[in-house]
Scaffold this motif. Sequence first.
Motif, PDB file in Angstrom:
ATOM      1  N   SER A 135      40.910  40.377  39.452  1.00 13.70           N
ATOM      2  CA  SER A 135      39.782  40.273  40.377  1.00 13.70           C
ATOM      3  C   SER A 135      38.536  40.967  39.830  1.00 13.70           C
ATOM      4  CB  SER A 135      40.162  40.889  41.724  1.00 13.70           C
ATOM      5  OG  SER A 135      39.042  40.985  42.572  1.00 13.70           O
ATOM      6  N   PRO A 136      37.361  40.422  40.117  1.00 13.32           N
ATOM      7  CA  PRO A 136      36.125  41.115  39.729  1.00 13.32           C
ATOM      8  C   PRO A 136      35.861  42.349  40.593  1.00 13.32           C
ATOM      9  CG  PRO A 136      35.615  39.142  40.989  1.00 13.32           C
ATOM     10  CD  PRO A 136      37.096  39.117  40.742  1.00 13.32           C
ATOM     11  N   VAL A 137      36.568  42.465  41.712  1.00  8.90           N
ATOM     12  CA  VAL A 137      36.436  43.637  42.599  1.00  8.90           C
ATOM     13  C   VAL A 137      37.844  44.176  42.854  1.00  8.90           C
ATOM     14  CG1 VAL A 137      34.229  43.056  43.676  1.00  8.90           C
ATOM     15  CG2 VAL A 137      36.301  41.980  44.519  1.00  8.90           C
ATOM     16  N   LYS A 138      38.403  44.794  41.851  1.00  6.53           N
ATOM     17  CA  LYS A 138      39.825  45.136  41.861  1.00  6.53           C
ATOM     18  C   LYS A 138      40.215  46.066  43.002  1.00  6.53           C
ATOM     19  CE  LYS A 138      40.909  44.381  36.971  1.00  6.53           C
ATOM     20  NZ  LYS A 138      39.677  43.603  36.709  1.00  6.53           N
ATOM     21  N   GLN A 139      39.399  47.086  43.302  1.00  5.47           N
ATOM     22  CA  GLN A 139      39.764  48.033  44.350  1.00  5.47           C
ATOM     23  C   GLN A 139      39.828  47.346  45.708  1.00  5.47           C
ATOM     24  OE1 GLN A 139      40.757  51.324  44.046  1.00  5.47           O
ATOM     25  NE2 GLN A 139      41.294  50.998  46.195  1.00  5.47           N
ATOM     26  N   ALA A 140      38.828  46.517  45.997  1.00 11.04           N
ATOM     27  CA  ALA A 140      38.821  45.792  47.273  1.00 11.04           C
ATOM     28  C   ALA A 140      39.984  44.806  47.338  1.00 11.04           C
ATOM     29  CB  ALA A 140      37.495  45.054  47.446  1.00 11.04           C
ATOM     30  N   ILE A 169      39.234  35.396  43.654  1.00 10.82           N
ATOM     31  CA  ILE A 169      38.644  36.733  43.569  1.00 10.82           C
ATOM     32  C   ILE A 169      39.624  37.825  43.986  1.00 10.82           C
ATOM     33  CG2 ILE A 169      36.333  35.825  44.009  1.00 10.82           C
ATOM     34  CD1 ILE A 169      36.594  36.892  46.888  1.00 10.82           C
ATOM     35  N   ASN A 202      38.088  42.434  52.281  1.00 15.11           N
ATOM     36  CA  ASN A 202      37.229  43.380  51.569  1.00 15.11           C
ATOM     37  C   ASN A 202      36.700  42.771  50.277  1.00 15.11           C
ATOM     38  OD1 ASN A 202      37.557  45.359  53.497  1.00 15.11           O
ATOM     39  ND2 ASN A 202      39.210  46.403  52.428  1.00 15.11           N
ATOM     40  N   ALA A 203      37.577  42.086  49.551  1.00 12.77           N
ATOM     41  CA  ALA A 203      37.136  41.401  48.334  1.00 12.77           C
ATOM     42  C   ALA A 203      36.122  40.318  48.679  1.00 12.77           C
ATOM     43  CB  ALA A 203      38.339  40.804  47.611  1.00 12.77           C
ATOM     44  N   GLN A 254      32.658  41.695  49.421  1.00 14.55           N
ATOM     45  CA  GLN A 254      31.900  42.184  48.271  1.00 14.55           C
ATOM     46  C   GLN A 254      31.337  41.065  47.413  1.00 14.55           C
ATOM     47  OE1 GLN A 254      33.551  45.323  45.901  1.00 14.55           O
ATOM     48  NE2 GLN A 254      34.327  46.484  47.668  1.00 14.55           N
ATOM     49  N   VAL A 255      32.009  39.922  47.383  1.00 12.31           N
ATOM     50  CA  VAL A 255      31.574  38.816  46.527  1.00 12.31           C
ATOM     51  C   VAL A 255      30.685  37.830  47.277  1.00 12.31           C
ATOM     52  CG1 VAL A 255      32.367  36.897  45.085  1.00 12.31           C
ATOM     53  CG2 VAL A 255      33.629  39.064  45.089  1.00 12.31           C
TER      54      VAL A 255
END
Length: 467
Positions: free
Chosen positions: A116-121, A341, A346-347, A350-351
Amino acid sequence: MTSVASIWQSITLRNLRLYQWRGGSLLYRISGSLRSWRQGSWFMEWGELIGALLVAAVFGLAPFVNTALIGVLLIACGGFWVLLTLSDEPSQVAFTPIHLLVLLYWGIATIATSLSPVKQAAFNGWVRLTLYLVLFFLMARVFRSPRLRSLFIGFYLHITLIVGVYGMRQWFFGTKALATWVDPTSAQANITRIYSYLGNPNLLAGYLIPAVGLSLGAILVWRGVMPKLLAITMAVVNSVCLVLTFSRGGWLGFVALLFTFAVLLLYWISQYFPPFWQKWAVPIGVGGLAALLVLAIVIVPPVRDRVATIFAGRGDSSNNFRINVWAAVIEMIRDRPILGIGPGNNAFNQVYPLYMRPRYSALSAYSVILEVIVETGFVGLTAFLWLLTVTFNQGWLQLKRLREWEDPNGFWLIAAIATLAGMLAHGLFDTVLYRPQVNTLWWLMVALIASYYLPNSQGINSDSSSN
């Protein structure tokens, strides 16, 4: 025809030899590692009952508490499922073709999270997905007991009755809208949309679809005059409450549920019909339901006006909002079509702002299919559709078996299959399915179907179910 049937059986895993898989499975080999401790444990003598009580706590509190507490209860369910599995006798370990596809989807979501480009989320969403799936594993294990299954369904229906009665109270005495749920320029601008304890009419509609399905099943399963009257009351309250949410997606789900339930029920009882009605009962029944639906649209003005907005295109503010969100989501999919993603809102949050149209912020894709693609790509969608195919096929196979045995527990299975159809229809244009109060119900229906599983005759001796 033989080759087509063979291909279908392969796709639906109908002839999967799970007892052969068990012999080489590390998970299966460690499943009974604590069974000697369980044999001397007074606590674990009540293992199935304790598991059912934990599940009941989740569904008993879900409509009334915040999502954080639901999360804590899901963690408790997960921990107990691990303990139950490790202390089970090997022959009691529940594993079905549905479990296999659930694990496949979870594996794809895990890979999507890692890329994912937003790994934590995405990791936060992956944790929630894992908790839902562990709840499914526990329910599929516990509900193999017909008694625990029936007791839990009765408990759940009493909770939904409380939710429905409070919703009816809002309709009769009025309630304040907590958000702009109706186009202020429409003929329905002043209509009351009830939401009970859920805080949102669309969410309440999603919550009530399983309640309607199971209360219809209860009418057929429960014995005695008073239990049947109670079941009828539950079905009426839940149905009326769902209609009064004025959720168009909820209405679509309601119609899909009733249609599927009626078709399966006619199939169940058609074996007692004379030859003519065995052939024509289902078509006539479906036609009658369609006629009743059209009649309701024609003669009930609020229903007619609300249905008309479905076809208003961008002329309705809610439609216009969804169309703009879908356009942005399609662009997100275009940029990451294979694995998406990563899971979770949450992910998405963010995207999505990188693609959103001005003034059209959103918390989700407003479509389950689009949500699955944007989170796990077309690979995840393939696994999701495969899971649905196997689940519905297993439900149909077990329904035929119970019909031959004239087992009234088959009516719970009819309710679960019909409810899944209803929730999918609702989810085509909304994503309340991703809210904990509804997502847990989705996996409850899948678990109910899985709990009826019996392996094919070649594996029955080595992989039998307690059901």
